[in-house]
Design an enzyme around this catalytic site. Structure first.
Site, PDB file in Angstrom:
ATOM      1  N   TYR A  53       0.732  -1.184  -0.041  1.00 52.38           N
ATOM      2  CA  TYR A  53      -0.115   0.118  -0.259  1.00 52.38           C
ATOM      3  C   TYR A  53       0.973   1.027   0.028  1.00 52.38           C
ATOM      4  O   TYR A  53       2.040   1.026   0.082  1.00 52.38           O
ATOM      5  CB  TYR A  53      -0.963  -0.132   1.224  1.00 52.38           C
ATOM      6  N   THR A 119       4.675   3.298  11.768  1.00 52.04           N
ATOM      7  CA  THR A 119       5.178   2.458  12.727  1.00 52.04           C
ATOM      8  C   THR A 119       6.875   2.216  12.786  1.00 52.04           C
ATOM      9  O   THR A 119       7.432   1.884  13.978  1.00 52.04           O
ATOM     10  CB  THR A 119       4.691   1.026  12.576  1.00 52.04           C
ATOM     11  N   ASP A 120       7.560   2.584  11.533  1.00 50.75           N
ATOM     12  CA  ASP A 120       9.085   2.406  11.484  1.00 50.75           C
ATOM     13  C   ASP A 120       9.856   2.966  12.691  1.00 50.75           C
ATOM     14  O   ASP A 120      10.784   2.128  13.101  1.00 50.75           O
ATOM     15  CB  ASP A 120       9.402   2.597  10.061  1.00 50.75           C
TER      16      ASP A 120
END
Ligand code: DAS
Length: 356
Positions: A53, A119-120
């Protein structure tokens, strides 16, 4: 005439009743949602795309509109601070976000702040905010592992849970929090430990609690310094120094460390094997770079649950090196940058790594 009196009287009674009802219903907490991008704002081509995505597509007002249940928890208003994938966060992004969070926290009418984030590097931002934003109001960082367009997307419930935690008085004073997958984590302890599951975030010493169906459940509280007990203040930080991370592994050389310093690194985080071990061919370079004034901090590539012991694998006292204690390399980098920006030398740097 009588009709007018009766109308005025019934209006007065209606207004008095409305005021009385209004007075009984507690005002909803005021929560500000700062959107920065990431998967929680991501969109895929089809509902079957849970991992393929584009991140950072959905704007903050759509994030809020996508979870109408938020309105039952708090009065939420949004600001689009950035719209980026978090692997591209820079030190300037950290400073801009931190100053906005601090400014909002100073506003009496703001009860809590939620930050939607990729989130990384979510764990780095959460730790940075916990070190530098002087507030006991809840600041909650939240992301998602699947885009909103995917089947079983996790972002909407994560966002509802984050606003619930940010609205809860019992969240105050616990430092900057991370809410993912029904769990409440300390921003200091949590790391993204799995790269493709919704249960991706783990804390070395366990989550602080859970949030389930609109309620928070606490099982422990942080013991390390943060927010109001921190000596660091975002308002006093003009710039963050360059700090880089060099991995340890078999057949390692000192090329990376020398290159980082040549490009301006003021400290090096050694992501060592085992207990922060340093390969023999690398030790001379680190000692030379230390002598040039570069801070050397031994962390470990080993995933959480232990800590690097000072003077065990290397004579840190003799070399004037620092150990990161239980902080992994990416967390050690954040703390080193903040401490160096505050003027720490190696002695105070080691104290800082034991206290935060
Ligand atoms: N690229 C990831 C990021 O922005 C997507 C995500 O997981 O949020 O951190």
């Amino acid at each position: 005439m009588m009709k007018l009196v009766r109308t005025l009287a019934s209006t007065f009674v209606a207004m008095t009743l409305a005021a009385a009802v209004h007075a009984q219903v507690p005002a909803k907490p005021q929560v500000v949602l700062l959107a920065t991008g990431g998967t929680i704002a991501g969109a895929g081509a089809s509902a079957a795309n849970s991992a393929t995505y584009q991140a950072a597509k959905v704007p903050v007002d759509k994030l809020i509109a996508g979870v109408p249940e938020l309105a039952q928890v708090a009065a939420v208003r949004g600001e689009q601070v950035f719209q980026i994938a978090s692997e591209s966060f820079t030190n300037e992004h950290l400073l801009t976000l931190g100053k906005r969070v601090a400014a909002l926290a100073r506003q009496p009418e703001v009860d809590g702040i939620v930050i939607t984030h990729g989130t990384d590097t979510l764990e780095e931002t959460a730790f940075f905010l916990g070190l530098t934003v002087r507030t006991d109001k809840p600041v909650v960082v939240v992301g998602s592992m699947r885009p909103s367009t995917a089947l079983s997307a996790d972002g909407t419930l994560n966002l509802l849970n984050a606003v619930t935690v940010a609205s809860s008085k019992d969240s105050r004073g616990k430092g900057v929090l991370v809410v993912m997958n029904d769990e409440i984590h300390s921003g200091r302890d949590v790391s993204k430990s799995i790269n493709i599951k919704t249960e991706a975030f783990k804390s070395a010493w366990g989550p602080l609690g859970m949030v389930v169906e609109g309620r928070t459940y606490w099982f422990r509280a942080p013991v390390k310094r943060h927010t109001l007990t921190s000596e660091f203040d975002i308002e006093a930080i003009k710039a963050l120094p360059q700090v880089d991370i060099a991995y340890g592994y078999g057949n390692a050389s000192d090329v990376a460390q020398r290159a980082f310093v040549a490009k301006g690194a003021k400290a090096l985080i050694h992501a060592g094997t085992g207990n922060g071990s340093v390969a023999a061919p690398v030790v001379p370079a680190l000692r030379e770079l230390r002598a040039q004034g570069v801070q050397i901090i031994r962390s470990a590539r080993v995933v959480g649950g232990g800590f690097v012991l000072r003077n065990a694998e290397q004579p840190d006292d003799q070399y004037d090196w620092v150990v990161s204690h239980d902080l992994n390399p990416q967390k050690a980098r954040i703390l080193a940058m903040v401490a160096l920006a505050n003027g720490s030398d190696s002695k105070s740097l080691q104290r800082v790594f034991m206290e935060y």
